[in-house]
Design a protein around this motif. Sequence first.
Motif, short mmCIF file in Angstrom:
data_model
loop_
_atom_site.label_atom_id
_atom_site.label_comp_id
_atom_site.label_asym_id
_atom_site.label_seq_id
_atom_site.Cartn_x
_atom_site.Cartn_y
_atom_site.Cartn_z
N GLU A 88 0.83 -1.22 0.00
CA GLU A 88 0.00 0.00 0.00
C GLU A 88 0.86 1.25 0.00
O GLU A 88 0.56 2.24 -0.69
CB GLU A 88 -0.91 -0.02 1.23
N ALA A 89 1.95 1.24 0.78
CA ALA A 89 2.83 2.40 0.84
C ALA A 89 3.50 2.65 -0.51
O ALA A 89 3.63 3.81 -0.94
CB ALA A 89 3.88 2.20 1.93
N ALA A 90 3.90 1.57 -1.18
CA ALA A 90 4.53 1.73 -2.49
C ALA A 90 3.56 2.29 -3.51
O ALA A 90 3.90 3.17 -4.31
CB ALA A 90 5.09 0.39 -2.96
N GLU A 91 2.31 1.79 -3.50
CA GLU A 91 1.31 2.28 -4.45
C GLU A 91 0.97 3.74 -4.18
O GLU A 91 0.84 4.53 -5.13
CB GLU A 91 0.06 1.40 -4.35
N PHE A 92 0.84 4.10 -2.91
CA PHE A 92 0.51 5.50 -2.61
C PHE A 92 1.69 6.41 -2.93
O PHE A 92 1.49 7.54 -3.41
CB PHE A 92 0.13 5.65 -1.14
N ASP A 93 2.91 5.96 -2.67
CA ASP A 93 4.08 6.77 -2.99
C ASP A 93 4.15 7.06 -4.49
O ASP A 93 4.48 8.18 -4.90
CB ASP A 93 5.35 6.04 -2.53
N GLN A 94 3.80 6.06 -5.28
CA GLN A 94 3.78 6.26 -6.73
C GLN A 94 2.72 7.28 -7.13
O GLN A 94 2.95 8.15 -7.98
CB GLN A 94 3.54 4.93 -7.43
N ALA A 95 1.54 7.20 -6.49
CA ALA A 95 0.48 8.16 -6.79
C ALA A 95 0.85 9.56 -6.31
O ALA A 95 0.54 10.55 -6.98
CB ALA A 95 -0.82 7.70 -6.14
N PHE A 96 1.52 9.64 -5.17
CA PHE A 96 1.87 10.96 -4.61
C PHE A 96 2.86 11.69 -5.51
O PHE A 96 2.76 12.91 -5.69
CB PHE A 96 2.46 10.76 -3.21
N TRP A 97 3.81 10.96 -6.05
CA TRP A 97 4.84 11.59 -6.88
C TRP A 97 4.51 11.53 -8.37
O TRP A 97 5.38 11.75 -9.21
CB TRP A 97 6.19 10.92 -6.63
N SER A 98 3.28 11.23 -8.70
CA SER A 98 2.89 11.13 -10.11
C SER A 98 2.70 12.51 -10.75
O SER A 98 2.52 12.59 -11.97
CB SER A 98 1.60 10.32 -10.24
N GLY A 99 2.66 13.54 -9.96
CA GLY A 99 2.45 14.89 -10.50
C GLY A 99 1.02 15.36 -10.34
O GLY A 99 0.70 16.51 -10.68
N GLU A 100 0.15 14.50 -9.83
CA GLU A 100 -1.24 14.91 -9.61
C GLU A 100 -1.28 15.94 -8.49
O GLU A 100 -0.58 15.80 -7.49
CB GLU A 100 -2.08 13.69 -9.24
N PRO A 101 -2.11 16.99 -8.63
CA PRO A 101 -2.22 18.00 -7.55
C PRO A 101 -2.60 17.34 -6.23
O PRO A 101 -3.41 16.40 -6.20
CB PRO A 101 -3.32 18.93 -8.06
N LEU A 102 -2.02 17.83 -5.14
CA LEU A 102 -2.26 17.23 -3.83
C LEU A 102 -3.73 17.35 -3.43
O LEU A 102 -4.28 16.43 -2.81
CB LEU A 102 -1.37 17.91 -2.79
N ASP A 103 -4.38 18.48 -3.77
CA ASP A 103 -5.81 18.62 -3.45
C ASP A 103 -6.64 17.58 -4.19
O ASP A 103 -7.59 17.02 -3.63
CB ASP A 103 -6.29 20.03 -3.80
N GLY A 104 -6.27 17.31 -5.44
CA GLY A 104 -6.99 16.30 -6.20
C GLY A 104 -6.79 14.90 -5.64
O GLY A 104 -7.72 14.10 -5.58
N LEU A 105 -5.55 14.60 -5.21
CA LEU A 105 -5.27 13.30 -4.61
C LEU A 105 -6.03 13.14 -3.30
O LEU A 105 -6.58 12.07 -3.01
CB LEU A 105 -3.77 13.16 -4.38
N PHE A 106 -6.09 14.22 -2.52
CA PHE A 106 -6.81 14.15 -1.25
C PHE A 106 -8.30 13.97 -1.47
O PHE A 106 -8.96 13.20 -0.76
CB PHE A 106 -6.55 15.42 -0.44
#
Length: 231
Positions: A58-76
């Motif tokens: 789960e941590a690896a998948e989220f880390d990939q999503a976090f650094w994917s360039g998607e805006p943090l507000d959109g990810l949240f």
Amino acid sequence: MEADTLALAQQMDFSLWALFARATLIVKLVMALLVLASFWSWSIVIQKIITYRAARREAAEFDQAFWSGEPLDGLFDEIGPQPAGSAQKVFAAGMVEWRRSHRDDGGLIAGAQARIDRSMDVAIAKEAEKLQKGLPVLATVGSTAPFVGLFGTVWGIMHAFIEIAAQQNTNLAVVAPGIAEALLATGLGLLAAIPAVIFYNKLSADSDRIVAGYEAFADEFATILSRQLDA
């Protein structure tokens, strides 16, 4: 006489079940307790291995999503304020406090950075507590099982000597069963303790590494928010 004694000893059943069945009540209780402790330890080990594997994935998948360039507000907005994953919970805790720190006019309430850091630290502490739940049981079994088994052995040998004194006979047929039953308790104690100690050390190290990953992510996330605060 020696031949008769040897033949009698050879006819005795020294299987584990037979040794257990011939043991005294106290030794039986000790053996049952050690077997129960061993099963309890293995259930914790298996559950923790599955939990830690899922946490790392789960941590690896989220880390990939976090650094994917998607805006943090959109990810949240995508994962929500109460996500299921541990790494997501750390991120959500920071984002919730980040949004709460904004006034209606768009400005930031003073001390936002400190509050965000504390929110993520609390989230990390809660996840660390979940990861480490059950490990004290392994430590307890590993440290006490040999002594519990030794108690059973001492009690069994004491009973064997009482039988020897009652029968006034020290031949192998009298001595061997009592000694074997007593030593079985020590063997079960070691059988419960050794895996518990080994896996306690391994799982503790795995838990520390996972929590260290959460802390590293929290530091990186706090740095990103700090840049936005300074801007």
